[in-house]
Write a protein that holds these residues in place. Structure first.
Motif, PDB file in Angstrom:
ATOM      1  N   ALA A  23       0.835  -1.196   0.000  1.00 23.65           N
ATOM      2  CA  ALA A  23       0.000   0.000   0.000  1.00 23.65           C
ATOM      3  C   ALA A  23       0.871   1.248   0.000  1.00 23.65           C
ATOM      4  CB  ALA A  23      -0.912  -0.008   1.226  1.00 23.65           C
ATOM      5  N   ASP A  24       0.208   2.425  -0.104  1.00 18.20           N
ATOM      6  CA  ASP A  24       0.976   3.661  -0.066  1.00 18.20           C
ATOM      7  C   ASP A  24       1.360   3.990   1.372  1.00 18.20           C
ATOM      8  OD1 ASP A  24      -1.349   4.479   1.074  1.00 18.20           O
ATOM      9  OD2 ASP A  24      -1.830   6.022  -0.400  1.00 18.20           O
ATOM     10  N   ASP A  25       1.887   5.193   1.583  1.00 16.04           N
ATOM     11  CA  ASP A  25       2.359   5.564   2.906  1.00 16.04           C
ATOM     12  C   ASP A  25       1.248   5.535   3.947  1.00 16.04           C
ATOM     13  OD1 ASP A  25       4.861   5.852   1.935  1.00 16.04           O
ATOM     14  OD2 ASP A  25       4.709   8.024   1.623  1.00 16.04           O
ATOM     15  N   ALA A  26      -0.001   5.754   3.504  1.00 15.18           N
ATOM     16  CA  ALA A  26      -1.124   5.741   4.442  1.00 15.18           C
ATOM     17  C   ALA A  26      -1.554   4.320   4.782  1.00 15.18           C
ATOM     18  CB  ALA A  26      -2.314   6.513   3.865  1.00 15.18           C
ATOM     19  N   GLY A  27      -1.006   3.347   4.064  1.00 15.13           N
ATOM     20  CA  GLY A  27      -1.349   1.957   4.340  1.00 15.13           C
ATOM     21  C   GLY A  27      -2.762   1.588   3.971  1.00 15.13           C
ATOM     22  N   GLN A  28      -3.343   2.289   3.000  1.00 18.90           N
ATOM     23  CA  GLN A  28      -4.744   2.036   2.661  1.00 18.90           C
ATOM     24  C   GLN A  28      -4.896   0.792   1.803  1.00 18.90           C
ATOM     25  OE1 GLN A  28      -5.990   5.785   0.933  1.00 18.90           O
ATOM     26  NE2 GLN A  28      -7.126   6.295   2.794  1.00 18.90           N
ATOM     27  N   VAL A  29      -5.928  -0.004   2.147  1.00 21.00           N
ATOM     28  CA  VAL A  29      -6.306  -1.184   1.381  1.00 21.00           C
ATOM     29  C   VAL A  29      -7.775  -1.025   1.004  1.00 21.00           C
ATOM     30  CG1 VAL A  29      -6.610  -3.689   1.466  1.00 21.00           C
ATOM     31  CG2 VAL A  29      -4.611  -2.653   2.524  1.00 21.00           C
ATOM     32  N   TYR A  30      -8.127  -1.441  -0.211  1.00 16.44           N
ATOM     33  CA  TYR A  30      -9.484  -1.250  -0.710  1.00 16.44           C
ATOM     34  C   TYR A  30     -10.188  -2.592  -0.886  1.00 16.44           C
ATOM     35  CZ  TYR A  30      -8.302   3.603  -1.554  1.00 16.44           C
ATOM     36  OH  TYR A  30      -7.928   4.911  -1.387  1.00 16.44           O
ATOM     37  N   ARG A  31     -11.441  -2.623  -0.504  1.00 16.66           N
ATOM     38  CA  ARG A  31     -12.293  -3.806  -0.658  1.00 16.66           C
ATOM     39  C   ARG A  31     -13.128  -3.623  -1.921  1.00 16.66           C
ATOM     40  NH1 ARG A  31     -17.443  -5.947   0.797  1.00 16.66           N
ATOM     41  NH2 ARG A  31     -17.311  -8.034   1.733  1.00 16.66           N
ATOM     42  N   ILE A  32     -12.906  -4.510  -2.891  1.00 12.44           N
ATOM     43  CA  ILE A  32     -13.612  -4.431  -4.174  1.00 12.44           C
ATOM     44  C   ILE A  32     -14.591  -5.597  -4.259  1.00 12.44           C
ATOM     45  CG2 ILE A  32     -13.383  -4.344  -6.673  1.00 12.44           C
ATOM     46  CD1 ILE A  32     -10.509  -3.493  -6.319  1.00 12.44           C
ATOM     47  N   GLU A  33     -15.870  -5.294  -4.365  1.00  9.95           N
ATOM     48  CA  GLU A  33     -16.894  -6.314  -4.567  1.00  9.95           C
ATOM     49  C   GLU A  33     -17.168  -6.418  -6.060  1.00  9.95           C
ATOM     50  OE1 GLU A  33     -20.282  -5.334  -2.209  1.00  9.95           O
ATOM     51  OE2 GLU A  33     -19.376  -6.058  -0.348  1.00  9.95           O
ATOM     52  N   VAL A  34     -17.077  -7.640  -6.572  1.00 13.07           N
ATOM     53  CA  VAL A  34     -17.206  -7.863  -8.014  1.00 13.07           C
ATOM     54  C   VAL A  34     -18.370  -8.801  -8.274  1.00 13.07           C
ATOM     55  CG1 VAL A  34     -16.019  -8.654 -10.092  1.00 13.07           C
ATOM     56  CG2 VAL A  34     -14.712  -7.574  -8.255  1.00 13.07           C
ATOM     57  N   SER A  79     -18.788  -2.374  -5.913  1.00 11.42           N
ATOM     58  CA  SER A  79     -18.470  -1.318  -4.956  1.00 11.42           C
ATOM     59  C   SER A  79     -16.990  -1.368  -4.620  1.00 11.42           C
ATOM     60  CB  SER A  79     -19.298  -1.462  -3.674  1.00 11.42           C
ATOM     61  OG  SER A  79     -18.912  -2.624  -2.956  1.00 11.42           O
ATOM     62  N   ILE A  80     -16.463  -0.217  -4.208  1.00  6.51           N
ATOM     63  CA  ILE A  80     -15.083  -0.101  -3.745  1.00  6.51           C
ATOM     64  C   ILE A  80     -15.112   0.693  -2.450  1.00  6.51           C
ATOM     65  CG2 ILE A  80     -12.756   0.696  -4.256  1.00  6.51           C
ATOM     66  CD1 ILE A  80     -13.463   0.616  -7.214  1.00  6.51           C
ATOM     67  N   THR A  81     -14.605   0.119  -1.383  1.00  8.36           N
ATOM     68  CA  THR A  81     -14.592   0.803  -0.094  1.00  8.36           C
ATOM     69  C   THR A  81     -13.206   0.661   0.536  1.00  8.36           C
ATOM     70  OG1 THR A  81     -15.455  -1.180   0.982  1.00  8.36           O
ATOM     71  CG2 THR A  81     -17.061   0.519   0.348  1.00  8.36           C
ATOM     72  N   VAL A  82     -12.848   1.646   1.350  1.00  5.00           N
ATOM     73  CA  VAL A  82     -11.568   1.614   2.047  1.00  5.00           C
ATOM     74  C   VAL A  82     -11.688   0.714   3.268  1.00  5.00           C
ATOM     75  CG1 VAL A  82      -9.856   2.983   3.296  1.00  5.00           C
ATOM     76  CG2 VAL A  82     -10.981   3.940   1.280  1.00  5.00           C
ATOM     77  N   VAL A  83     -10.708  -0.162   3.464  1.00  3.39           N
ATOM     78  CA  VAL A  83     -10.648  -1.005   4.655  1.00  3.39           C
ATOM     79  C   VAL A  83      -9.872  -0.247   5.713  1.00  3.39           C
ATOM     80  CG1 VAL A  83      -9.848  -3.183   5.615  1.00  3.39           C
ATOM     81  CG2 VAL A  83     -10.711  -3.092   3.280  1.00  3.39           C
ATOM     82  N   ASN A  84     -10.499  -0.006   6.842  1.00  7.19           N
ATOM     83  CA  ASN A  84      -9.848   0.745   7.911  1.00  7.19           C
ATOM     84  C   ASN A  84      -8.815  -0.100   8.636  1.00  7.19           C
ATOM     85  OD1 ASN A  84     -11.387   3.043   7.428  1.00  7.19           O
ATOM     86  ND2 ASN A  84     -13.074   2.250   8.684  1.00  7.19           N
TER      87      ASN A  84
END
Length: 290
Positions: free
Chosen positions: A229-240, A285-290
């Protein structure tokens, strides 16, 4: 009773179908239906060719020389069952299918699975099959004359909620087959969850309920939160959703039967989008995983 609407859980047919029971004096076509019900349950709803049927035990059942219980034993010990659900499967996959086929439920504890593994090691395949069919549980639920049926989705005394949720990992609707149509394939569906006594999400078969028929992401994906991930450590949840198999060769595939969830680091989003579109999926949908 089932927990929640049977139609939404994908078990409506099981809930609406009465147990099949042998009674003295039944007509030939009724006994034939009992035989079909045994094959359907014990062989995991897999197709059975005429040449694969057990003609001698069938005749013995028709003449009253075998009870339904003993006919179940013959089918479960047959080369047909052994080749499909024992020799071609890892041990714990075979054990969880034995529970489903012979007792109508998922294994409740790791101790149960270890006990059957010990029986296989010390006494062999046939003795292990006997341990299910000769159990008090089998006798209490099915006796001599009732064909085993799927019951693990029902709430019962002395059963755990964990075991209840695990049944839905083995139950993918009335039209699926444990031989070829399972999402787990030949791999155990429950081993890690039974060991850890971890409940699983109840996910109905695709199309059962619009908007929440997504698979749980794999444990491998969960453990990679932040990796790449980037410096913020963000991961995204993609529902397909909406997978479609291209061409005639792959028209039968797991992507037609189930939607999917991906956990993707920010830096890999572009590649993930491209792969999903190549495979014919549509991003729901695409959402950020906290």
């Amino acid at each position: 009773m089932p927990f929640g609407p049977a139609s939404e859980l994908g078990v409506a047919l099981f809930e609406e179908t009465e147990p099949v029971e042998f009674c003295p004096g039944q007509k030939a076509e009724e006994v034939e239906e009992i035989i079909r019900a045994v094959y359907r349950q014990v062989l995991g709803n897999a197709y059975v060719m005429e040449s694969e049927r057990l003609t001698v035990p069938e005749s013995q059942l028709k003449r009253g020389e075998l009870s339904v219980r003993e006919f179940v034993r013959q089918v479960a010990k047959s080369d047909l069952y052994r080749s499909r659900f024992f020799e071609s499967c890892p041990r714990y996959r075979a054990t969880e299918l034995n529970f489903k086929h012979l007792l109508g439920r998922a294994p409740n504890t790791y101790d149960e699975m270890k006990a059957h593994s010990n029986t296989l090691d010390s006494e062999g395949f046939e003795a292990d099959i006997d341990s299910y069919i000769d159990s008090d549980e089998y006798q209490d639920n099915f006796g001599e004359d009732i064909v085993p049926y799927i019951r693990g989705y029902k709430t019962e005394a002395c059963t755990t909620m964990v075991g209840f949720t695990h049944m839905f990992q083995l139950l993918r609707g009335a039209s699926s087959s444990d031989f070829k149509g399972s999402l787990a394939g030949k791999s155990p569906a429950l081993n890690q969850y039974v060991i850890q006594q971890t409940p699983t999400a109840i996910v109905p078969p695709s199309g059962g309920v619009s908007g929440w028929s997504f698979q749980d992401p794999t444990l491998g994906a969960r453990t990679r939160h932040g990796a790449g991930a980037d410096d913020a450590g963000q991961v995204y949840r993609i529902e397909v959703t909406g997978y479609a198999s291209p061409g005639a060769v792959n028209r039968i595939s797991r992507f037609r039967r189930s939607n999917k969830v991906y956990l993707v680091p920010f830096n890999n989003l572009s590649q993930a989008y491209q792969r999903i579109h190549r495979e014919g999926g549509k991003i729901a949908s695409i959402t950020v995983v906290n």
